[in-house]
Design an enzyme around this catalytic site. Structure first.
Site, PDB file in Angstrom:
ATOM      1  N   ASP A   1       0.783  -0.951   0.005  1.00 42.41           N
ATOM      2  CA  ASP A   1       0.024   0.029   0.063  1.00 42.41           C
ATOM      3  C   ASP A   1       0.826   1.179  -0.057  1.00 42.41           C
ATOM      4  O   ASP A   1       0.600   2.187  -0.590  1.00 42.41           O
ATOM      5  CB  ASP A   1      -0.915   0.126   1.161  1.00 42.41           C
ATOM      6  CG  ASP A   1      -1.890  -1.225   1.080  1.00 42.41           C
ATOM      7  OD1 ASP A   1      -2.315  -1.664   0.236  1.00 42.41           O
ATOM      8  OD2 ASP A   1      -1.983  -1.941   2.160  1.00 42.41           O
TER       9      ASP A   1
ATOM     10  N   HIS B   1      -5.300  -3.380   5.971  1.00 41.45           N
ATOM     11  CA  HIS B   1      -5.097  -3.812   4.339  1.00 41.45           C
ATOM     12  C   HIS B   1      -6.128  -4.640   3.758  1.00 41.45           C
ATOM     13  O   HIS B   1      -6.143  -5.715   3.273  1.00 41.45           O
ATOM     14  CB  HIS B   1      -3.620  -4.704   4.082  1.00 41.45           C
ATOM     15  CG  HIS B   1      -3.298  -5.249   2.759  1.00 41.45           C
ATOM     16  ND1 HIS B   1      -2.801  -4.405   1.843  1.00 41.45           N
ATOM     17  CD2 HIS B   1      -3.388  -6.499   2.182  1.00 41.45           C
ATOM     18  CE1 HIS B   1      -2.747  -4.844   0.756  1.00 41.45           C
ATOM     19  NE2 HIS B   1      -2.983  -6.249   1.030  1.00 41.45           N
TER      20      HIS B   1
HETATM   21  P1  NAD Z   1       0.071 -18.314  -5.098  1.00 42.82           P
HETATM   22  O1  NAD Z   1      -1.252 -19.528  -4.890  1.00 42.82           O
HETATM   23  O2  NAD Z   1       0.723 -18.161  -6.112  1.00 42.82           O
HETATM   24  O3  NAD Z   1       0.998 -19.031  -4.079  1.00 42.82           O
HETATM   25  C1  NAD Z   1       0.591 -19.409  -2.676  1.00 42.82           C
HETATM   26  C2  NAD Z   1       1.633 -20.649  -2.343  1.00 42.82           C
HETATM   27  O4  NAD Z   1       1.576 -21.091  -0.977  1.00 42.82           O
HETATM   28  C3  NAD Z   1       1.527 -22.027  -3.306  1.00 42.82           C
HETATM   29  O5  NAD Z   1       2.719 -22.250  -3.758  1.00 42.82           O
HETATM   30  C4  NAD Z   1       1.054 -22.875  -2.473  1.00 42.82           C
HETATM   31  O6  NAD Z   1       1.447 -24.302  -2.487  1.00 42.82           O
HETATM   32  C5  NAD Z   1       1.475 -22.545  -0.960  1.00 42.82           C
HETATM   33  N1  NAD Z   1       0.882 -22.922   0.214  1.00 42.82           N
HETATM   34  C6  NAD Z   1      -0.405 -23.276   0.292  1.00 42.82           C
HETATM   35  N2  NAD Z   1      -0.475 -24.024   1.405  1.00 42.82           N
HETATM   36  C7  NAD Z   1       0.800 -24.170   2.224  1.00 42.82           C
HETATM   37  C8  NAD Z   1       1.039 -24.449   3.483  1.00 42.82           C
HETATM   38  N3  NAD Z   1       0.125 -24.820   4.186  1.00 42.82           N
HETATM   39  N4  NAD Z   1       2.315 -24.273   3.633  1.00 42.82           N
HETATM   40  C9  NAD Z   1       3.108 -23.563   2.694  1.00 42.82           C
HETATM   41  N5  NAD Z   1       2.850 -23.401   1.758  1.00 42.82           N
HETATM   42  C10 NAD Z   1       1.417 -23.172   1.173  1.00 42.82           C
HETATM   43  O7  NAD Z   1      -0.468 -17.237  -4.433  1.00 42.82           O
HETATM   44  P2  NAD Z   1       0.275 -15.669  -4.242  1.00 42.82           P
HETATM   45  O8  NAD Z   1      -0.284 -14.808  -5.384  1.00 42.82           O
HETATM   46  O9  NAD Z   1       1.554 -15.857  -3.755  1.00 42.82           O
HETATM   47  O10 NAD Z   1      -0.340 -14.919  -3.001  1.00 42.82           O
HETATM   48  C11 NAD Z   1      -0.120 -15.514  -1.507  1.00 42.82           C
HETATM   49  C12 NAD Z   1      -0.994 -14.775  -0.636  1.00 42.82           C
HETATM   50  O11 NAD Z   1      -0.411 -13.358  -0.237  1.00 42.82           O
HETATM   51  C13 NAD Z   1      -2.437 -14.672  -1.068  1.00 42.82           C
HETATM   52  O12 NAD Z   1      -3.183 -14.952   0.255  1.00 42.82           O
HETATM   53  C14 NAD Z   1      -2.644 -13.254  -1.363  1.00 42.82           C
HETATM   54  O13 NAD Z   1      -3.854 -12.852  -1.365  1.00 42.82           O
HETATM   55  C15 NAD Z   1      -1.694 -12.671  -0.527  1.00 42.82           C
HETATM   56  N6  NAD Z   1      -1.265 -11.373  -0.977  1.00 42.82           N
HETATM   57  C16 NAD Z   1      -0.984 -10.472   0.101  1.00 42.82           C
HETATM   58  C17 NAD Z   1      -0.713  -8.994  -0.503  1.00 42.82           C
HETATM   59  C18 NAD Z   1      -0.155  -8.253   0.848  1.00 42.82           C
HETATM   60  O14 NAD Z   1      -0.047  -6.839   0.475  1.00 42.82           O
HETATM   61  N7  NAD Z   1      -0.115  -8.337   1.962  1.00 42.82           N
HETATM   62  C19 NAD Z   1      -0.073  -8.829  -1.764  1.00 42.82           C
HETATM   63  C20 NAD Z   1      -0.313  -9.828  -2.479  1.00 42.82           C
HETATM   64  C21 NAD Z   1      -1.018 -11.039  -2.275  1.00 42.82           C
HETATM   65  C1  LMR Z   2      -2.867  -6.560  -3.017  1.00 43.26           C
HETATM   66  O1  LMR Z   2      -3.326  -5.650  -2.323  1.00 43.26           O
HETATM   67  O2  LMR Z   2      -2.560  -6.352  -4.112  1.00 43.26           O
HETATM   68  C2  LMR Z   2      -3.100  -7.937  -2.082  1.00 43.26           C
HETATM   69  O3  LMR Z   2      -3.700  -7.585  -1.007  1.00 43.26           O
HETATM   70  C3  LMR Z   2      -3.748  -8.878  -3.429  1.00 43.26           C
HETATM   71  C4  LMR Z   2      -5.191  -8.694  -3.450  1.00 43.26           C
HETATM   72  O4  LMR Z   2      -6.071  -9.647  -3.178  1.00 43.26           O
HETATM   73  O5  LMR Z   2      -5.547  -7.594  -4.026  1.00 43.26           O
END
Ligand code: NAD
Ligand code: LMR
Length: 337
Positions: A172, A199
């Site tokens: 953010d 967030h």
């Molecule tokens: P993704 O599906 O590409 O990757 C997630 C990974 O987690 C996969 O490789 C999966 O195998 C693994 N996984 C699932 N269960 C697991 C466990 N018990 N132990 C270990 N690994 C496990 O998803 P992504 O795009 O990498 O996003 C991941 C998370 O981050 C989502 O929840 C998404 O919403 C979040 N996110 C947060 C922010 C933020 O600003 N905080 C930004 C973007 C995404």
């Molecule tokens: C973001 O802000 O990009 C992440 O929290 C992923 C989402 O679900 O938007």
């Protein structure tokens, strides 16, 4: 294709990483095989403050580790398959958690709760057992609920230290700086914005009035800028059209926050950035987690800064933020209770 910001950071790691401190640290990434986990692992391999990287996922982590380990920086890299979580956590000082499912178009972050709550709880349980003093950086959504879940899980295990738990809201902050630069014509280096709250949507509150470049923006331009900062995640989810949410900019933001924490842990003074932590700022309203500027130091959270003066518009944004944030936090706590 690699995000421009991450590619620039790789070409010139000094843009992303400061190296003034000298002690080095073992860092684990849980969810290292995913869309965020892979580029985040690569960027952490480029951080001179990381001495050793432990990459864990239920799928694909050994392959990611083998690949990343060929990068010619000093750190060691090890990959751990699904049944090797305890080994992955052995001796780590910092644990970054991007494990869990991402959004698809039409979903809110809260729609991820049912799947991600138990993933995060189970990983936190393992951290409590194997690396109880580690600093934990939660990326998995919904952050407003997953951070309270981790806190309550650690509390149950008798090892919760509020100075060691962070919800990563850096994306953010990164977006706010980038979007304000776009509107004002300045460089993003000159347009940092303090983003407070949580967030997700209305809980993301950019304090543009505290920025020399932001305070003059008003009317429709202000409304559009605030909306873009609050809903930047939706922009990416829509553009990816079912293939997930932000991964590359998130990896950049995650590596940036990890580096800030490592600098603080290594004794650098004045490392201040917004992050979602256990906080007493709004505890009188029943909200005990909140993102605001936090000074990072030898023990993690060194000092939580007040939010500072707000404009009339920001007062309204806060009014919308607080009840939703409270609901999200309570949902997380109830899951563990
Ligand atoms: P993704 O599906 O590409 O990757 C997630 C990974 O987690 C996969 O490789 C999966 O195998 C693994 N996984 C699932 N269960 C697991 C466990 N018990 N132990 C270990 N690994 C496990 O998803 P992504 O795009 O990498 O996003 C991941 C998370 O981050 C989502 O929840 C998404 O919403 C979040 N996110 C947060 C922010 C933020 O600003 N905080 C930004 C973007 C995404
Ligand atoms: C973001 O802000 O990009 C992440 O929290 C992923 C989402 O679900 O938007």
């Amino acid at each position: 294709m690699f995000a421009r910001s991450a590619a620039r950071a790789l070409a010139s790691p000094s843009r992303l990483f400061s190296t003034s401190a000298s002690r080095h640290t073992k860092v684990a990434v849980l969810g290292a095989g995913g869309g965020i986990g892979q580029p985040l692992s690569l960027l952490l391999k480029s951080d001179p403050l990381v001495s050793s990287l432990s990459l864990y996922d239920i799928r694909g982590a050994p392959g990611v580790a083998a690949d990343v380990s060929h990068v010619d920086t000093a750190s060691e890299v090890n990959g751990y398959a699904a049944d090797k979580l305890d080994e992955a956590l052995d001796g780590v000082k910092v644990v970054v958690i991007p494990a869990g499912v991402p959004r698809k178009p039409g979903m809110t972050r809260d729609d991820l709760f049912n799947t991600n709550a138990s993933i995060v709880r189970d990983l936190a349980t393992a951290v409590a057992r194997i690396a109880p003093t580690a600093h934990i950086l939660v990326i998995s959504n919904p952050v407003n609920s997953t951070v309270p879940i981790v806190a309550a899980t650690l509390e149950k295990a008798g090892v919760f230290d509020p100075a060691h738990l962070f919800g990563v809201t850096t994306l953010d902050v990164v977006r706010a700086a980038r979007f304000l630069a776009g509107v004002s014509g300045a460089s993003p280096n000159d347009t940092p914005v303090t983003v407070v709250g949580g967030h997700s949507g209305a809980t993301i509150v950019p304090l543009l009035s505290q920025s020399p470049y932001g305070k003059g923006i008003s009317g429709e331009a202000y409304a559009q800028l605030v909306h873009r900062i609050q809903f930047g995640g939706d922009e990416v989810v829509k553009a990816k059209d079912g293939a997930g949410s932000a991964t590359l900019s998130m990896a950049y933001a995650g590596a940036k926050f990890t580096n800030s924490l490592l600098r603080g842990l290594n004794g650098e003074k004045g490392v201040i950035t917004p992050t979602f932590v256990k906080s007493s700022l709004f505890a009188d309203q029943g909200i005990d987690f909140f993102s605001t500027n936090v000074e990072l130091g030898l023990n993690g959270v060194e000092k939580i800064h007040p939010i500072g003066p707000l404009s009339a518009e920001e007062e309204k944004l806060m009014e919308a933020c607080l009840p939703e944030l409270k609901k999200n936090i309570e949902k997380g706590k109830a899951f563990v209770a």
